[in-house]
Design an enzyme around this catalytic site. Structure first.
Site, short mmCIF file in Angstrom:
data_model
loop_
_atom_site.label_atom_id
_atom_site.label_comp_id
_atom_site.label_asym_id
_atom_site.label_seq_id
_atom_site.Cartn_x
_atom_site.Cartn_y
_atom_site.Cartn_z
CG HIS A 55 -5.07 -6.60 -0.66
ND1 HIS A 55 -6.30 -6.77 -0.05
CD2 HIS A 55 -5.03 -7.45 -1.72
CE1 HIS A 55 -6.98 -7.68 -0.74
NE2 HIS A 55 -6.23 -8.12 -1.75
CD GLU A 61 -8.29 -9.61 -4.03
OE1 GLU A 61 -7.13 -10.00 -3.79
OE2 GLU A 61 -9.15 -9.43 -3.14
CE LYS A 68 -3.86 -2.39 2.29
NZ LYS A 68 -4.87 -2.32 3.38
CE1 TYR A 84 -9.34 -3.38 0.16
CE2 TYR A 84 -8.58 -1.37 -0.91
CZ TYR A 84 -8.34 -2.47 -0.09
OH TYR A 84 -7.09 -2.65 0.47
NE ARG A 101 -2.34 -5.96 7.11
CZ ARG A 101 -3.44 -6.54 6.66
NH1 ARG A 101 -4.03 -7.52 7.35
NH2 ARG A 101 -3.97 -6.16 5.51
CG ASN A 115 -3.74 -2.74 6.87
OD1 ASN A 115 -3.57 -2.32 5.72
ND2 ASN A 115 -4.77 -3.50 7.21
P1 IDP Z 1 -7.78 -7.20 5.25
O1 IDP Z 1 -6.95 -6.23 4.43
O2 IDP Z 1 -7.03 -7.68 6.47
O3 IDP Z 1 -8.37 -8.32 4.42
P2 IDP Z 1 -10.47 -6.02 5.28
O4 IDP Z 1 -11.44 -6.22 6.38
O5 IDP Z 1 -10.72 -6.72 3.98
O6 IDP Z 1 -9.01 -6.37 5.86
O7 IDP Z 1 -10.39 -4.46 5.03
C1 IDP Z 1 -9.72 -3.94 3.90
C2 IDP Z 1 -8.83 -2.78 4.34
O8 IDP Z 1 -9.67 -1.72 4.82
C3 IDP Z 1 -7.92 -3.09 5.54
O9 IDP Z 1 -6.72 -3.73 5.15
C4 IDP Z 1 -7.67 -1.71 6.10
O10 IDP Z 1 -6.72 -0.99 5.29
C5 IDP Z 1 -9.03 -1.06 5.90
N1 IDP Z 1 -9.91 -1.22 7.08
C6 IDP Z 1 -10.61 -2.32 7.44
N2 IDP Z 1 -11.31 -2.11 8.58
C7 IDP Z 1 -11.05 -0.84 8.93
C8 IDP Z 1 -11.47 -0.02 10.05
O11 IDP Z 1 -12.22 -0.42 10.92
N3 IDP Z 1 -10.96 1.25 10.07
C9 IDP Z 1 -10.12 1.74 9.11
N4 IDP Z 1 -9.72 1.01 8.07
C10 IDP Z 1 -10.17 -0.26 7.98
MG MG Z 2 -9.86 -8.26 2.94
#
Ligand code: IDP
Ligand code: MG
Length: 137
Positions: free
Chosen positions: A117, A128, A10, A51, A104, A114
């Site tokens: 992805h 994807e 990212k 997304y 992370r 974080n």
């Molecule tokens: P993942 O990347 O671990 O699969 P997902 O739930 O798919 O997590 O969420 C996609 C991305 O959205 C996360 O990697 C993070 O960057 C962001 N994200 C997810 N939940 C939150 C939140 O509660 N607050 C802010 N950003 C979030």
């Molecule tokens: Mg995800």
């Protein structure tokens, strides 16, 4: 079982100079190979596809802005159980909850930024990879 997964470094990872560090961790896993790789600033249309599952969530718009805020690195990694493996290497979504030793857990503090992805299933990986590398066989 050999698989392919879509990984994004990212914009925070690129800005902070962590591309080499993260790619190095992936490269050092035995038998995993990088089959496509590109530095690119992600446009809105690409991010909307990527997304789609998160549309309407409170974090969606800030996430889209962050993901378009600078260049990212998109890559396809291929190898033994690589889908589960890169997810394990990345750690859980919240970097404070992520164990030290994970990407992370070692480098992140806030949930949105974080660093990485990684596809979460074979279906996601196939979907994807088509978004980011439509010409990849
Ligand atoms: P993942 O990347 O671990 O699969 P997902 O739930 O798919 O997590 O969420 C996609 C991305 O959205 C996360 O990697 C993070 O960057 C962001 N994200 C997810 N939940 C939150 C939140 O509660 N607050 C802010 N950003 C979030
Ligand atoms: Mg995800």
């Amino acid at each position: 079982m050999s698989q392919r997964t879509l990984v994004l470094l990212k914009p925070d990872a690129v800005r902070r100079g962590l591309v080499g560090e993260i790619l190095g961790r992936i490269e050092r896993k035995a038998g995993w190979t990088i089959s496509a790789l590109e530095l690119r600033t992600l446009d809105r249309a690409t991010l909307e596809q990527h997304y789609a599952e998160h549309v309407g969530r409170p974090f969606y718009e800030p996430l889209m802005d962050f993901m378009a805020s600078g260049p990212a690195v998109a890559l396809v990694v291929e190898g033994e159980r690589v889908i589960e493996g890169v997810r394990t290497m990345a750690g859980p979504t919240d970097p404070i909850a992520a164990a030290p030793g994970s990407i992370r857990g070692d480098f992140g503090t806030i949930v949105r930024e974080n660093l990485v992805h990684a596809s979460d299933s074979e279906e996601s990986a196939e979907r994807e990879i088509k978004i980011f590398f439509p010409t990849l066989a």
